[in-house]
Design a protein around this motif. Structure first.
Motif, PDB file in Angstrom:
ATOM      1  N   SER A 132       5.258   2.513 -11.085  1.00 43.43           N
ATOM      2  CA  SER A 132       6.374   3.268 -11.636  1.00 43.43           C
ATOM      3  C   SER A 132       7.038   4.136 -10.580  1.00 43.43           C
ATOM      4  O   SER A 132       6.491   4.377  -9.503  1.00 43.43           O
ATOM      5  N   GLY A 133       8.221   4.614 -10.899  1.00 41.73           N
ATOM      6  CA  GLY A 133       8.957   5.493 -10.008  1.00 41.73           C
ATOM      7  C   GLY A 133       8.440   6.906 -10.083  1.00 41.73           C
ATOM      8  O   GLY A 133       7.365   7.186 -10.632  1.00 41.73           O
ATOM      9  N   GLY A 134       9.226   7.839  -9.531  1.00 45.58           N
ATOM     10  CA  GLY A 134       8.793   9.226  -9.525  1.00 45.58           C
ATOM     11  C   GLY A 134       9.769  10.110  -8.802  1.00 45.58           C
ATOM     12  O   GLY A 134      10.963   9.790  -8.675  1.00 45.58           O
ATOM     13  N   GLY A 137       0.829  -1.196   0.000  1.00 48.45           N
ATOM     14  CA  GLY A 137       0.000   0.000   0.000  1.00 48.45           C
ATOM     15  C   GLY A 137       0.862   1.244   0.000  1.00 48.45           C
ATOM     16  O   GLY A 137       2.038   1.217  -0.379  1.00 48.45           O
ATOM     17  N   GLN A 138       0.280   2.344   0.445  1.00 48.01           N
ATOM     18  CA  GLN A 138       0.998   3.606   0.521  1.00 48.01           C
ATOM     19  C   GLN A 138       0.351   4.456   1.605  1.00 48.01           C
ATOM     20  O   GLN A 138      -0.813   4.828   1.482  1.00 48.01           O
ATOM     21  N   GLN A 139       1.111   4.734   2.681  1.00 47.71           N
ATOM     22  CA  GLN A 139       0.559   5.506   3.780  1.00 47.71           C
ATOM     23  C   GLN A 139       0.672   7.006   3.543  1.00 47.71           C
ATOM     24  O   GLN A 139      -0.163   7.777   4.018  1.00 47.71           O
ATOM     25  N   ASP A 140       1.669   7.418   2.831  1.00 44.82           N
ATOM     26  CA  ASP A 140       1.932   8.837   2.649  1.00 44.82           C
ATOM     27  C   ASP A 140       1.063   9.391   1.520  1.00 44.82           C
ATOM     28  O   ASP A 140       1.260   9.064   0.355  1.00 44.82           O
ATOM     29  N   PHE A 195       2.904  10.816  -4.943  1.00 41.14           N
ATOM     30  CA  PHE A 195       3.044   9.415  -4.552  1.00 41.14           C
ATOM     31  C   PHE A 195       1.779   8.666  -4.972  1.00 41.14           C
ATOM     32  O   PHE A 195       0.671   9.043  -4.589  1.00 41.14           O
ATOM     33  N   GLU A 196       1.952   7.615  -5.745  1.00 39.75           N
ATOM     34  CA  GLU A 196       0.797   6.857  -6.206  1.00 39.75           C
ATOM     35  C   GLU A 196       0.419   5.791  -5.181  1.00 39.75           C
ATOM     36  O   GLU A 196       1.288   5.162  -4.581  1.00 39.75           O
ATOM     37  N   PRO A 197      -0.877   5.569  -4.985  1.00 43.18           N
ATOM     38  CA  PRO A 197      -1.301   4.539  -4.031  1.00 43.18           C
ATOM     39  C   PRO A 197      -0.974   3.141  -4.542  1.00 43.18           C
ATOM     40  O   PRO A 197      -0.950   2.896  -5.750  1.00 43.18           O
ATOM     41  N   GLY A 198      -0.703   2.229  -3.596  1.00 46.64           N
ATOM     42  CA  GLY A 198      -0.460   0.831  -3.959  1.00 46.64           C
ATOM     43  C   GLY A 198      -1.743   0.061  -4.198  1.00 46.64           C
ATOM     44  O   GLY A 198      -1.740  -0.994  -4.828  1.00 46.64           O
ATOM     45  N   VAL A 207     -14.283   4.163  -9.073  1.00 51.26           N
ATOM     46  CA  VAL A 207     -15.701   4.474  -8.940  1.00 51.26           C
ATOM     47  C   VAL A 207     -16.334   4.231 -10.304  1.00 51.26           C
ATOM     48  O   VAL A 207     -16.036   4.937 -11.270  1.00 51.26           O
ATOM     49  N   ASP A 208     -17.185   3.192 -10.378  1.00 50.80           N
ATOM     50  CA  ASP A 208     -17.788   2.809 -11.660  1.00 50.80           C
ATOM     51  C   ASP A 208     -16.738   2.688 -12.761  1.00 50.80           C
ATOM     52  O   ASP A 208     -16.868   3.261 -13.854  1.00 50.80           O
ATOM     53  N   ASP A 209     -15.669   1.972 -12.442  1.00 52.01           N
ATOM     54  CA  ASP A 209     -14.587   1.661 -13.381  1.00 52.01           C
ATOM     55  C   ASP A 209     -13.735   2.860 -13.771  1.00 52.01           C
ATOM     56  O   ASP A 209     -12.893   2.766 -14.664  1.00 52.01           O
ATOM     57  N   VAL A 210     -13.909   3.997 -13.100  1.00 51.83           N
ATOM     58  CA  VAL A 210     -13.048   5.151 -13.317  1.00 51.83           C
ATOM     59  C   VAL A 210     -11.997   5.181 -12.212  1.00 51.83           C
ATOM     60  O   VAL A 210     -12.326   5.242 -11.022  1.00 51.83           O
ATOM     61  N   TYR A 211     -10.735   5.144 -12.583  1.00 50.00           N
ATOM     62  CA  TYR A 211      -9.639   5.158 -11.624  1.00 50.00           C
ATOM     63  C   TYR A 211      -9.525   6.533 -10.992  1.00 50.00           C
ATOM     64  O   TYR A 211      -9.515   7.558 -11.682  1.00 50.00           O
ATOM     65  N   VAL A 212      -9.452   6.570  -9.643  1.00 47.24           N
ATOM     66  CA  VAL A 212      -9.284   7.811  -8.899  1.00 47.24           C
ATOM     67  C   VAL A 212      -7.810   7.904  -8.519  1.00 47.24           C
ATOM     68  O   VAL A 212      -7.316   7.153  -7.682  1.00 47.24           O
ATOM     69  N   ALA A 213      -7.105   8.816  -9.142  1.00 45.99           N
ATOM     70  CA  ALA A 213      -5.651   8.828  -9.060  1.00 45.99           C
ATOM     71  C   ALA A 213      -5.112   9.295  -7.723  1.00 45.99           C
ATOM     72  O   ALA A 213      -3.994   8.947  -7.355  1.00 45.99           O
ATOM     73  N   ARG A 214      -5.856  10.128  -6.975  1.00 44.66           N
ATOM     74  CA  ARG A 214      -5.337  10.696  -5.736  1.00 44.66           C
ATOM     75  C   ARG A 214      -6.206  10.310  -4.551  1.00 44.66           C
ATOM     76  O   ARG A 214      -7.425  10.154  -4.694  1.00 44.66           O
TER      77      ARG A 214
END
Length: 755
Positions: free
Chosen positions: A498-500, A106-109, A114-117, A122-129
């Motif tokens: 991916s990295g960042g 996962g990702q706590q921060d 930072f992308e979540p693990g 929501v209805d097949d739409v990816y929520v990036a943040r």
């Protein structure tokens, strides 16, 4: 596109059971339609087509709207109580930011960039943040939790798993209206109205509007403001047009505004030389924070779904979506009236995504293939206000992602099927980071970005860099239908994140931060089963798994006397996680049903090589071989997995009986989480011991399903349990070790009317 300066916008016991043949169980897979009973069979569309749950070779937990309603579930963090080996919580220091871990990944921060693990859809739409992603439960059909790497079937690649929030479909035949009002502890008041209205034979519109308010569980003893309160407004509006039997078009828009007060936390240590007035408050929900009580979070989105049945064997699908959000708030890390460690912050994000799919079903060959595009920007700024010094940090990360995926299933025989899938991902990222010290002209002064006028000091970071990350990740599974009642499967899947660039990176202290960090990978091997016995009265799913986690991205913040707070993002670790999961239901009678889930996980770091601040470093001297600001360090054998208890479990009973023209249902439940630690290194002050939450609900529903009354008691034992924390020890930072807590004991009454 907004830029800086724009206006605010839960084993071991059941692992023994797992020694039995059935204990190979891992929850069923799914990605699309939640379990639907058809006689004794449960039908899902996990792989974009209708098939029996027993035939699907993926691990998933499904919570239907009815099950969540009977439990009195408020938001998606309830999934933590019902899903094995999962952590789904409100992020530390926030009201509506989500953190999620599945099987230790996962990702706590929640910092921008930072992308979540664990991916949220929501209805097949990816929520990036993760900001504004603690979704309240209203107007839904089901919520699915998929465990393990996902990416060959749809959307964005996710390395730990996915949470799918599926809203209610529109009723194209009859008008529908539902109204619900709730009142409960702490003056909790909630109102929801939802419905749909056919305009013609081909057009139907609908939506839902919800409001949530609640007094605080505690108080800011410094300002008198509510603490842990709630003030949220949310809506969702949809229109669906079906001009022909082959074509369906659905347009949806949604939004949420959260004006709950900042959540500052609770001091677990005394403030140095502060006196009794600075000691930890009496209640864990109280604070003495002085950094302010203003907080605003908002998020909006619009999506267009188009399905076209080209012929009986091929379906074409398009999903177009835009989303944006903004957060303005503050966290008081020291939890005192003094500006010892205050963090005012601003976050903003926007995204555009487009997905095309081809779904096909040709007798013994079925599958899906598609392409996915994401163009996202996340930016933010925050001050680190400590005594005499303010560190201003600003930054932005732009992500352009292109992916192609496919997953095809071949029926080798009537009982044996092979599925093969792969995903190609190319992420291009551009990171901009600015970090500068300021000398305060008066105590607690903020940087110019947050309205202050301090004296500029050392510029620590000011750079823009870009990087491209490209990878092909495979998935393969073999499914054997041993009998009509038992299906076994084995699978291998790889996840890639991916990295960042570290938005807190200090180029003076850690010059390599300008080069960013590299991708991380998870290879998961799994053996599982799905089963249905006793004429469908006993349903079990389970699995055992091993995940090899390599190039793990470790994020840390470490205090430094001379330089404030150092941030590190290192590809520091490799680890092995092994575990088992078992969940199911037993229909003892038509009136008595039991549901249970248990998860066991054993995670161990094979290596942990990272960076630490050199305590002997003298910033007044030139950097050289004898005067390095940071040093390499090997913590192998000392680190553990954060937010990942070794044992999680849940159990509930639902007893229903006819009563007074309706049905009375009583649902007591319990959920258990073992010991867990907040960060990779154990902290006896901050870490959370094992605990059990007890809940109970009573509902009465009229026979015509028009009226429902409910009474829900949550955390009946009034357990105090931490869901997050910060660790900044030492006098320079006010010995700031603080915790954030889950809700106390509450009772809520509801009345719902359906027309």
């Amino acid at each position: 596109m907004k830029r800086f300066g724009d206006p605010a916008r839960l084993a071991l016991l059941l692992a023994t059971v797992a020694a039995a043949p059935m204990a190979l169980c891992v929850p069923a897979v799914a990605q699309e339609v939640a379990a639907e009973e058809t006689g004794d069979e449960i039908v899902v569309t996990a792989r974009r087509r209708e098939e029996s749950l027993q035939d699907v070779p993926i691990a998933i937990s499904v919570q239907t709207a009815e099950a969540l309603d009977q439990r009195g579930a408020a938001d998606i963090t309830v999934l933590q109580q019902t899903t094995p080996n999962a952590t789904v919580q409100v992020a530390r220091g926030s009201n509506s930011t989500l953190i999620a871990f599945i099987r230790g990944v996962g990702q706590q921060d929640p910092l921008w960039g930072f992308e979540p693990g664990v991916g949220l859809y929501v209805d097949d739409v990816y929520v990036a943040r993760p900001q504004a992603a603690v979704l309240d439960i209203f107007d839904i059909e089901r919520i699915e939790v998929l465990r393990g790497p996902q990416g060959t079937l749809y959307g964005r690649n996710t390395i730990g798993g996915a949470v799918r929030y599926v809203t209610s479909p529109l009723d194209q035949d009859d008008p529908h209206l539902r109204a619900r009002f709730s009142y409960g502890s702490y003056n909790q008041m909630e109102a929801l109205i939802s419905g749909s209205l056919p305009i013609s034979d081909t057009l139907v519109v609908g939506g839902a509007v919800a409001g949530y308010v609640r007094d605080g569980y505690g108080e800011n003893l410094n300002t008198g403001a509510e603490h842990y309160n709630k003030d949220v407004f949310a809506y969702r509006l949809s229109a669906q047009w079906t001009p022909t039997e082959d074509l369906t078009i659905r347009l949806t828009t949604d939004g949420v505004e959260d004006d709950s007060n900042p959540r500052h936390g609770y001091r677990l240590t005394s403030f140095p030389a502060g006196g009794a007035a600075y000691d930890p408050p009496g209640s864990v929900y109280d604070t003495r924070a002085g950094s302010g009580d203003d907080n605003h979070v908002e998020a909006y989105g619009t999506s267009l779904h188009v399905d076209y049945e080209l012929n009986p064997n091929i379906m074409l699908r398009s999903i177009t979506a835009v989303r944006e959000g903004e957060t303005l708030g503050t966290i008081d890390f020291d939890n005192t009236p003094n500006p010892t460690l205050d963090i005012p912050a601003y976050y903003a994000d926007e995204q555009l995504s487009q997905e095309f799919q081809v779904l096909f079903d040709y007798d013994r060959v079925q599958g899906v293939a598609g392409v996915y595009y994401l163009d996202a920007t996340a930016e933010g700024a925050f001050d680190t206000v400590i005594t005499g010094l303010t560190i201003a940090t600003q930054g932005q990360v732009e992500t352009e992602s292109l992916a192609a995926f496919a997953d095809v299933s071949f029926d080798i025989t009537d009982a044996l099927a092979l599925s093969v899938g792969a995903r190609w991902t190319r992420d291009e990222k551009t990171g901009t980071v600015y970090r500068q010290n300021f000398t305060q002209t008066f105590l607690g002064e903020r940087s110019p970005f947050f309205g202050g006028n301090p004296t500029p000091g050392l510029l620590r970071s000011d750079y823009t860099n870009d990087a491209t990350f490209e990878e092909v990740t495979p998935r393969v599974s073999l499914t054997w239908e041993a009998s009509d009642a038992l299906t076994l499967y084995t699978s291998y899947s790889q996840g890639f994140k991916s990295g960042g660039f570290d938005m807190r990176g200090d180029a003076v202290l850690t010059p390599d931060t300008v080069n960013g960090y590299e991708p991380e990978f998870v290879d998961t091997y799994e053996i599982g089963f799905h089963s249905s016995f006793w004429n469908g009265r006993l349903n079990l799913s389970g699995a055992i798994f091993q995940s090899d986690y390599t190039d793990m991205q470790i994020t840390r913040q470490e205090p430094t006397v001379a330089n404030g707070i150092a941030s590190f993002v290192d590809n520091a670790a490799a680890a092995t996680l092994q575990g088992a999961e078992l969940e199911g239901s037993v229909h003892f009678t038509d009136n008595l049903v039991a549901n249970f889930a248990v998860g066991y996980i054993d995670g161990e770091f094979d290596e942990y090589l990272t960076t630490i601040v050199n305590p002997a470093y003298n910033p007044a001297l030139p950097i050289g071989p004898g005067n390095q600001p940071t040093l390499p360090a090997d913590f192998s054998g000392l680190a553990g997995f954060q937010n990942t208890p070794d044992l999680t479990g849940s159990f509930s009973l639902t007893y229903s009986t006819p009563l007074a023209g309706g049905v009375l249902a009583f649902t007591p439940s319990a959920s258990y989480r073992g010991d867990s630690q907040m960060f990779e290194f154990a902290n006896p002050i901050l870490d959370q011991g094992a605990y059990t939450l007890y809940n109970a609900s009573v509902t009465w529903t009229t026979n015509n399903d028009r009226v429902r009354l409910g009474l829900h008691g949550l955390n009946l034992g009034d357990e105090e349990y931490r869901v997050g924390g910060y660790n900044f020890p030492g006098a320079t930072f006010g010995n700031s070790i603080i915790g954030f807590y889950g809700p106390p004991q509450t009772f809520t009454g509801t009345i719902e009317v359906r027309f």
